[in-house]
Enzyme design. Structure first.
Site, PDB file in Angstrom:
ATOM      1  N   ASN A   1      -4.910   3.424   7.749  1.00 21.06           N
ATOM      2  CA  ASN A   1      -5.646   4.408   8.567  1.00 21.06           C
ATOM      3  C   ASN A   1      -7.033   3.874   8.957  1.00 21.06           C
ATOM      4  O   ASN A   1      -7.829   4.585   9.545  1.00 21.06           O
ATOM      5  CB  ASN A   1      -5.769   5.757   7.848  1.00 21.06           C
TER       6      ASN A   1
ATOM      7  N   LYS B   1      12.764   5.874  -2.559  1.00 22.00           N
ATOM      8  CA  LYS B   1      13.992   6.517  -3.058  1.00 22.00           C
ATOM      9  C   LYS B   1      15.042   6.573  -1.936  1.00 22.00           C
ATOM     10  O   LYS B   1      16.206   6.245  -2.141  1.00 22.00           O
ATOM     11  CB  LYS B   1      13.633   7.928  -3.530  1.00 22.00           C
TER      12      LYS B   1
ATOM     13  N   TYR C   1     -10.888   8.918  -8.221  1.00 24.00           N
ATOM     14  CA  TYR C   1     -10.207   7.609  -8.190  1.00 24.00           C
ATOM     15  C   TYR C   1      -9.424   7.395  -9.489  1.00 24.00           C
ATOM     16  O   TYR C   1      -8.219   7.148  -9.450  1.00 24.00           O
ATOM     17  CB  TYR C   1     -11.262   6.529  -8.001  1.00 24.00           C
TER      18      TYR C   1
HETATM   19  P1  NAD Z   1     -10.077  -1.784   0.549  1.00 24.70           P
HETATM   20  O1  NAD Z   1     -10.889  -0.544   0.626  1.00 24.70           O
HETATM   21  O2  NAD Z   1     -10.571  -3.017   1.200  1.00 24.70           O
HETATM   22  O3  NAD Z   1      -8.597  -1.530   1.106  1.00 24.70           O
HETATM   23  C1  NAD Z   1      -7.968  -0.293   1.078  1.00 24.70           C
HETATM   24  C2  NAD Z   1      -7.188  -0.121   2.368  1.00 24.70           C
HETATM   25  O4  NAD Z   1      -6.503   1.134   2.343  1.00 24.70           O
HETATM   26  C3  NAD Z   1      -8.113  -0.095   3.601  1.00 24.70           C
HETATM   27  O5  NAD Z   1      -7.571  -0.894   4.612  1.00 24.70           O
HETATM   28  C4  NAD Z   1      -8.117   1.386   3.995  1.00 24.70           C
HETATM   29  O6  NAD Z   1      -8.385   1.578   5.367  1.00 24.70           O
HETATM   30  C5  NAD Z   1      -6.723   1.808   3.571  1.00 24.70           C
HETATM   31  N1  NAD Z   1      -6.609   3.249   3.324  1.00 24.70           N
HETATM   32  C6  NAD Z   1      -7.432   4.033   2.590  1.00 24.70           C
HETATM   33  N2  NAD Z   1      -6.989   5.291   2.583  1.00 24.70           N
HETATM   34  C7  NAD Z   1      -5.844   5.302   3.336  1.00 24.70           C
HETATM   35  C8  NAD Z   1      -4.926   6.321   3.689  1.00 24.70           C
HETATM   36  N3  NAD Z   1      -5.092   7.591   3.309  1.00 24.70           N
HETATM   37  N4  NAD Z   1      -3.864   5.975   4.469  1.00 24.70           N
HETATM   38  C9  NAD Z   1      -3.686   4.707   4.903  1.00 24.70           C
HETATM   39  N5  NAD Z   1      -4.536   3.706   4.584  1.00 24.70           N
HETATM   40  C10 NAD Z   1      -5.598   4.004   3.791  1.00 24.70           C
HETATM   41  O7  NAD Z   1      -9.812  -2.032  -1.014  1.00 24.70           O
HETATM   42  P2  NAD Z   1      -9.119  -3.257  -1.760  1.00 24.70           P
HETATM   43  O8  NAD Z   1     -10.130  -3.858  -2.658  1.00 24.70           O
HETATM   44  O9  NAD Z   1      -8.386  -4.105  -0.824  1.00 24.70           O
HETATM   45  O10 NAD Z   1      -8.088  -2.465  -2.690  1.00 24.70           O
HETATM   46  C11 NAD Z   1      -6.707  -2.394  -2.385  1.00 24.70           C
HETATM   47  C12 NAD Z   1      -5.989  -1.620  -3.508  1.00 24.70           C
HETATM   48  O11 NAD Z   1      -6.172  -2.292  -4.743  1.00 24.70           O
HETATM   49  C13 NAD Z   1      -6.503  -0.195  -3.690  1.00 24.70           C
HETATM   50  O12 NAD Z   1      -5.409   0.647  -3.978  1.00 24.70           O
HETATM   51  C14 NAD Z   1      -7.399  -0.299  -4.891  1.00 24.70           C
HETATM   52  O13 NAD Z   1      -7.480   0.910  -5.600  1.00 24.70           O
HETATM   53  C15 NAD Z   1      -6.707  -1.387  -5.709  1.00 24.70           C
HETATM   54  N6  NAD Z   1      -7.660  -2.063  -6.591  1.00 24.70           N
HETATM   55  C16 NAD Z   1      -8.580  -2.932  -6.096  1.00 24.70           C
HETATM   56  C17 NAD Z   1      -9.500  -3.520  -6.954  1.00 24.70           C
HETATM   57  C18 NAD Z   1     -10.534  -4.509  -6.475  1.00 24.70           C
HETATM   58  O14 NAD Z   1     -11.355  -4.956  -7.283  1.00 24.70           O
HETATM   59  N7  NAD Z   1     -10.559  -4.908  -5.237  1.00 24.70           N
HETATM   60  C19 NAD Z   1      -9.475  -3.217  -8.335  1.00 24.70           C
HETATM   61  C20 NAD Z   1      -8.536  -2.301  -8.777  1.00 24.70           C
HETATM   62  C21 NAD Z   1      -7.615  -1.738  -7.921  1.00 24.70           C
END
Ligand code: NAD
Ligand code: UDP
Length: 318
Positions: free
Chosen positions: A33, A104, A144
């Site tokens: 999104n 699923k 979160y």
């Molecule tokens: P990021 O914010 O760069 O990427 C998240 C992506 O999800 C973005 O492109 C955003 O536009 C999209 N998004 C958010 N809400 C949305 C929705 N409702 N519908 C569709 N798209 C949506 O973050 P990241 O660092 O790339 O993290 C990716 C995943 O890994 C996340 O789930 C995050 O919780 C998990 N994670 C990341 C880290 C880290 O250190 N980077 C650590 C733990 C977990």
């Protein structure tokens, strides 16, 4: 050829994952999104016949035919996930429900990107997967932390109740190129501040610790987890090297040869005191371990941010 859905595919980790999956010969559907993701992160993939982009919000159902789903959609920086906490909860829970419903229906394998935040402010150190955590259910991070905890519960409920083929990984702090300059996370903040000659903002006294994993290592772990046939998880993925935030600030200052001052600011509420993954399970079950050390990964990240920032004006070159 596998067709793979990556939700959050235009984000920091998601864009590296899409790139790697395409390189390995799969078809990739990137669904996003664009809340914290950017078209620019994936623009180099447009034109590849195996790549498609869908602008869609995971809180709404989607109908697709896919073999695998990586569910990454969710802002990861505390600044961004606390901006609209209700939306963060919806993204985590309704997003997981919709993606599990899809998995699923089409019998796809689904991998959930969970987080070290499920351990909250951990009382066990380092953190093994068997630790249930110490999370505050009503604090500023709860949207979160609890959202991700519930997403894990949903994964296992669908697995037990409906036989959905699940994989759960708990990702520890990951960094690298394509983090947003205004992301708010510590590695990007320090590098951008150092390159611009601005004060480097250490929250609290900087004695809190984190373990930093370079994005290429993490992507390798995600794919190994998806491809393994024996372990549903949860499995920790992270780099067990542990550093204080002040050590990180000094390292970034040295590697950028910056004249920035290190200043101390108020510590945000519920900021975990220490964090380090126990990655025994990932090593033994996936044959995975991180290969990129912190200095090496920081240098690659610095190179990326340097190419985007004009130090003289203090303005982004974009
Ligand atoms: P990021 O914010 O760069 O990427 C998240 C992506 O999800 C973005 O492109 C955003 O536009 C999209 N998004 C958010 N809400 C949305 C929705 N409702 N519908 C569709 N798209 C949506 O973050 P990241 O660092 O790339 O993290 C990716 C995943 O890994 C996340 O789930 C995050 O919780 C998990 N994670 C990341 C880290 C880290 O250190 N980077 C650590 C733990 C977990
Ligand atoms: N932090 C900091 N200065 C910053 C940004 C973050 O000192 O400019 C600290 C933050 O308080 C936390 C650690 O760095 O202790 C990691 O923060 P981040 O937001 O990257 O991720 P977290 O692990 O807290 O989710």
């Amino acid at each position: 050829m596998k067709r793979i859905l990556v939700t959050g595919g235009a984000g920091f980790i998601g864009s590296h994952l899409c790139e790697r999956l395409l390189k390995d010969g799969s078809e990739v559907i990137c669904l996003d999104n664009f809340f914290t993701g950017r078209k620019e992160n994936i623009s180099h993939l447009i034109g590849n016949p195996g790549f498609e982009i869908i602008r869609h919000d995971v809180i709404e159902p989607v109908l697709l035919e896919v073999d695998e789903i990586y569910n990454l959609a969710c802002p990861a920086s505390p600044v961004h996930y606390q901006y609209n906490p209700v939306k963060t909860i919806k993204t985590n829970i309704m997003g997981a429900l919709n993606m599990l419903g899809l998995a699923k229906r089409v019998r796809a394998r689904i991998l959930q990107a969970s987080t070290s935040e499920v351990y909250g402010d951990p009382k066990v150190h380092p953190q093994p997967e068997s630790y249930w955590g110490n999370a505050n259910p009503i604090g500023f991070r709860a949207c979160y932390d609890e959202g991700k905890r519930c997403a894990e519960s949903l994964m296992f409920a669908y697995h037990r109740q409906n036989g959905v083929d699940i994989r759960v990984v708990r990702i520890f702090n990951t960094y690298g190129p394509r983090m947003l300059e205004n992301d708010g996370r510590v590695v990007s903040n320090f590098i951008v501040q150092a390159l611009r000659g601005l004060d480097m903002t250490v929250y609290g006294d900087g004695s809190q610790t984190r373990s930093f994993c370079y994005v290429d290592d993490l992507v390798d772990g995600l794919i190994k987890m998806m491809e393994n046939d024996g372990v549903a998880g949860p499995v920790n993925l992270g780099n067990p090297g542990e550093f204080t935030v002040l050590e990180l600030a000094n390292m970034v200052k040295r590697l950028t040869s910056s004249s920035s001052n290190i200043v101390f600011k108020e510590l945000p509420p519920d900021d975990p005191v220490q964090r380090r993954p126990d990655i025994t399970l990932a090593k033994e079950s996936l044959g995975w371990r991180p290969l990129v050390g912190l200095e090496e990964g920081l240098l690659k990240s610095i190179e990326y941010f340097r190419s985007r920032i004009s130090p003289a004006s203090g303005l982004s070159s974009l």
